[in-house]
Design an enzyme around this catalytic site. Sequence first.
Site, PDB file in Angstrom:
ATOM      1  N   SER A 167      19.621 -17.298   5.481  1.00 34.38           N
ATOM      2  CA  SER A 167      18.307 -16.643   5.886  1.00 34.38           C
ATOM      3  C   SER A 167      18.170 -16.913   7.380  1.00 34.38           C
ATOM      4  O   SER A 167      18.353 -18.026   7.983  1.00 34.38           O
ATOM      5  CB  SER A 167      17.244 -17.353   5.033  1.00 34.38           C
ATOM      6  OG  SER A 167      15.877 -16.746   5.414  1.00 34.38           O
ATOM      7  N   GLY A 168      17.955 -15.802   7.726  1.00 28.94           N
ATOM      8  CA  GLY A 168      17.582 -15.767   9.383  1.00 28.94           C
ATOM      9  C   GLY A 168      19.134 -15.264  10.067  1.00 28.94           C
ATOM     10  O   GLY A 168      18.991 -15.247  11.300  1.00 28.94           O
ATOM     11  N   THR A 219      19.544  -8.622   6.517  1.00 34.19           N
ATOM     12  CA  THR A 219      18.711  -7.353   6.453  1.00 34.19           C
ATOM     13  C   THR A 219      18.670  -6.597   7.253  1.00 34.19           C
ATOM     14  O   THR A 219      18.880  -5.241   7.539  1.00 34.19           O
ATOM     15  CB  THR A 219      17.106  -8.013   6.302  1.00 34.19           C
ATOM     16  OG1 THR A 219      17.174  -8.721   5.127  1.00 34.19           O
ATOM     17  CG2 THR A 219      16.303  -6.693   6.028  1.00 34.19           C
ATOM     18  N   ASN A 230      13.330 -18.106   9.096  1.00 36.67           N
ATOM     19  CA  ASN A 230      13.248 -16.467   9.261  1.00 36.67           C
ATOM     20  C   ASN A 230      11.907 -15.805   8.769  1.00 36.67           C
ATOM     21  O   ASN A 230      11.386 -16.336   7.746  1.00 36.67           O
ATOM     22  CB  ASN A 230      14.300 -15.828   8.326  1.00 36.67           C
ATOM     23  CG  ASN A 230      14.345 -14.452   8.626  1.00 36.67           C
ATOM     24  OD1 ASN A 230      13.905 -13.981   9.634  1.00 36.67           O
ATOM     25  ND2 ASN A 230      15.357 -13.619   7.656  1.00 36.67           N
ATOM     26  N   SER A 241      12.561 -13.341   5.541  1.00 31.99           N
ATOM     27  CA  SER A 241      13.541 -13.548   4.755  1.00 31.99           C
ATOM     28  C   SER A 241      13.581 -12.758   3.474  1.00 31.99           C
ATOM     29  O   SER A 241      12.635 -12.597   2.941  1.00 31.99           O
ATOM     30  CB  SER A 241      13.285 -14.879   4.579  1.00 31.99           C
ATOM     31  OG  SER A 241      14.400 -15.469   3.848  1.00 31.99           O
ATOM     32  N   SER A 242      14.772 -12.321   3.213  1.00 29.51           N
ATOM     33  CA  SER A 242      14.846 -11.398   1.812  1.00 29.51           C
ATOM     34  C   SER A 242      14.722 -12.599   0.928  1.00 29.51           C
ATOM     35  O   SER A 242      15.782 -13.348   0.798  1.00 29.51           O
ATOM     36  CB  SER A 242      15.996 -10.621   1.710  1.00 29.51           C
ATOM     37  OG  SER A 242      15.801  -9.704   2.724  1.00 29.51           O
ATOM     38  N   GLY A 301      22.893 -15.891   1.265  1.00 33.00           N
ATOM     39  CA  GLY A 301      24.026 -16.836   1.611  1.00 33.00           C
ATOM     40  C   GLY A 301      23.755 -18.112   1.025  1.00 33.00           C
ATOM     41  O   GLY A 301      22.779 -18.476   0.293  1.00 33.00           O
ATOM     42  N   GLU A 321      23.110 -21.938   0.244  1.00 31.92           N
ATOM     43  CA  GLU A 321      21.757 -22.556   0.785  1.00 31.92           C
ATOM     44  C   GLU A 321      21.981 -24.030   0.335  1.00 31.92           C
ATOM     45  O   GLU A 321      22.203 -24.449  -0.771  1.00 31.92           O
ATOM     46  CB  GLU A 321      20.523 -22.015  -0.144  1.00 31.92           C
ATOM     47  CG  GLU A 321      20.206 -20.443   0.570  1.00 31.92           C
ATOM     48  CD  GLU A 321      18.981 -20.327  -0.053  1.00 31.92           C
ATOM     49  OE1 GLU A 321      18.341 -19.044   0.401  1.00 31.92           O
ATOM     50  OE2 GLU A 321      18.163 -20.756  -0.923  1.00 31.92           O
TER      51      GLU A 321
END
Length: 1044
Positions: A123-124, A128, A173, A176-177, A405, A407
């Site tokens: 994330s970040g 996206t 992020n 973040s998705s 990704g 985590e």
Amino acid sequence: MRYRASALGSDGVRVTMESALTARDRVGVQDFVLLENFTSEAAFMENLRRRFRENLIYTYIGPVLVSVNPYRDLQIYSRQHMERYRGVSFYEVPPHLFAVADTVYRALRTERRDQAVMISGESGAGKTEATKRLLQFYAETCPAPERGGAVRDRLLQSNPVLEAFGNAKTLRNDNSSRFGKYMDVQFDFKGAPVGGHILSYLLEKSRVVHQNHGERNFHIFYQLLEGGEEEELRRLGLERNAQSYLYLVKGQCAKVSSINDKSDWKVVRKALTVINFTEDEVEDLLSIVASVLHLGNIHFVANEESNAQVTTENQLKYLTRLLGVEGATLREALTHRKIIAKGEELLSPLNLEQAAYARDALAKAVYSRTFTWLVGKINRSLASKDADSPSWRSTTVLGLLDIYGFEVFQHNSFEQFCINYCNEKLQQLFIELTLKSEQEEYEAEGIAWEPVQYFNNKIICDLVEEKFKGIISILDEECLRPGEATDLTFLEKLEDTVKHHPHFLTHKLADQRTRKSLDRGEFRLLHYAGEVTYNVTGFLDKNNDLLFRNLKETMCSSKNPIMSQCFDRNELSDKKRPETVATQFKLSLLQLVEILKSKEPAYIRCIKPNDAKQPGRFDEVLIRHQVKYLGLMENLRVRRAGFAYRRKYEIFLQRYKSLCPETWPTWAGRPQDGVAVLVRHLGYKPEEYKMGRTKIFIRFPKTLFATEDALEVRRQSLATKIQAAWRGFHWRQKFLRVKRSAICIQSWWRGTLGRRKAAKRKWAAQTIRRLIRGFILRHAPRCPENAFFLDHVRTSFLLNLRRQLPRNVLDTSWPTPPPALREASELLRELCMKNMVWKYCRSISPEWKQQLQQKAVASEIFKGKKDNYPQSVPRLFISTRLGADEISPKVLQALGSEPIQYAVPVVKYDRKGYKPRSRQLLLTPNAVVIVEDAKVKQRIDYANLTGISVSSLSDSLFVLHVQREDNKQKGDVVLQSDHVIETLTKTALSADRVNNININQGSITFAGGPGRDGIIDFTPGSELLITKAKNGHLAVVAPRLNSR
């Protein structure tokens, strides 16, 4: 197709990947495969740092693109950059996201094979944003479909909607998705986008009811509250303050400075319209979003029997209206659980904890099912309208996978377990497809394949997904078995079943040293990216994702059109237990893997440089961790297991042919033979390279570096030779162009001059003939034969007259006119004279006019009458002969206010003895004044001046006659003036006695006193002599200057 050697760089210079190797000490290498020490993680990190420091955020590992989030706009995504990467070979330009996009698109069109771009990272890291840039590239560069750009617009506008409903602000992020996304874009045979389809994976629905500190719920809630119109919020029963809603304040981060919810809301509303949402559908959708917020504000209290009761009636009213359900039914569903036992339905009351669980479960179910419906709605909007047409079979598909990704948090739960399992599967697929593509290339080139040693993570995937023995199977079994199943019983069963697995560890199975880092409610998996410890708390609940039956029944009766589609009544009659969340995720993941296997893959690995989201900051510990769990080193080792560099013979020969005299400047034979000659000349050792069927394979980067350095040296000498040859060629071509132009201009000009000369001669001959004929008939009446001659004569006269016009009024010359123009000539002469006179009169000044007037009077009086008049003509009359300082002040005082118009020195002759005496003659407006020094001797008023007498000779004597009756006067005055003509003219004009001047011949009689007259005798002589004669007269002898 002609080979394109390179692409334009930012400074207009053509660049290739190889050309950047000369600057490798400063900016690193553009492909990690070219690292000399490719097994060193430190060398990998140093190359990444160098490129990041120079704002070079993209680097290759073979065909894999590694992207580092710069946290700022680098201005590298403009239309100009898109054109730079469009239609160019992958390695002809520096690494870029657009290079991957263009390569995938061209493979899709030329090979007619489906493609997939897999984007991964934590994330970040920019996943996206990378997806958006890819869609932007295809939207800008692909040809527009025949039916317009509606599909293209919907593809782009689906992103803001999905981000609003599926993205949230996290600690790492701001956007973040919180779900995985796979998007298929369909292209027709022309390469235009004609449709699309989206698959979503594992929405983090727990975020709806709970957020960690510093995080937010999904964007749509805040956007609605900030950007919604007052009337809309009033209908939904919402307040503008996010602090009023329990589901939005748990993270204590409702406001974020970097997020503008109000402007984002406008984007989302516009996007909903583009993807074919009607106003009713938007209203229904927002009603569901608002209902989730109202659900969070439902509160319970316990009655005497410790059963839960709803206390927030106002929220309940809004819920019943927004969801379209019965209020009593919803109240009962929130506080009771329906149990079916032996065919009978029983209602069991819920305590406070169970009621809160039911409320949160309903909120999560409503939001997650609405999200699934939203994805389906977008898919219907993106679906191609020509699926039934014959050309539909020729469409190809490009897939974009934006997946979470690997985590690793301080506390990892069920969501991290699913996400990391997904990454294990994708890593397995990635290694499998990479090895496969490497092996296929080696076999196609006829080079022996050498087995590659790598870590095969199939053992970890089997640990998670294997039937009956895998973690997911054990979790499902524990969820389904009767009795008191808890998270700890699940952990105990795991320990019994997979305790011997080398990648599984718990507190019970660990050694004494490792137990200190593991709690009793945790288990640890050794993933390909490293160890991750999971806490089993909540595993069963999250996997079951139970929604009580009566809550389902209530939602199935909803009159909200979207809710009625999300909750199907068939669920109530289906006796089969629904699949668990983990099983659903495993099946969808296996389906995704099959989809990806059917496509040609491309990979983008995104890296986050720091947790603070600061541009220019390179956190080595964080990046090293991501490099590890993204499997980048593993990928590099697979890619470098054989040869570090490979290029087609044509490309290699085109670039390096200048290093060998035999291949420079052109090679006439096969490219393969030319490369063989070239590498022999360069001294390549047999173990350093292999010759394939279409490519040369170089094993060591140092071999390529040495070749590139030699090319850089060679270029310096070549540049000088090329410049000299070009300058010579350029200037010779310029000289030849100028020469050809000069010859052309000379030829044209000579022709023009010749034609002009011939035309002039012809005209002259015709003119002469006409003049001759006219001259012969010049005396005849006007006719066509003599008209030209007569006109010529007239014209010549007028032109000659124009040149010979008189210059002034005294010039009487005038050209002799022809007979036909005599009358016209006289008229012209008269007009010319009048014009000259008029011009002369307009040009003279007042002073000159006065001068002329006085001269005219003098001429009238004296011309032809007095001998010395001609001598006065060329002399100008002046205003006075005496200055103001020459006249006594006493005289001026005596005159008073009377101005002096003229003053001149004169000689006065006495009346008796004719003795000469010097005097001054002054003319005033009223009188003639005779002055002796400072005394006025005599004043003669003009009224008493009867006349003036003067002789006709050249003497300068004159007599002023006064009235004899005037007793004040002694008699006439005899005076002599050197300027007699001037003096008499001014006196006559002042006294108005122009007609009273007498010019006498022989003698002048004057009154010498009372009763006595005097006579002046004038005789001509040789010189001027004035004396008193014996007869008592005044004798004047004057020379005769002019015979009259």
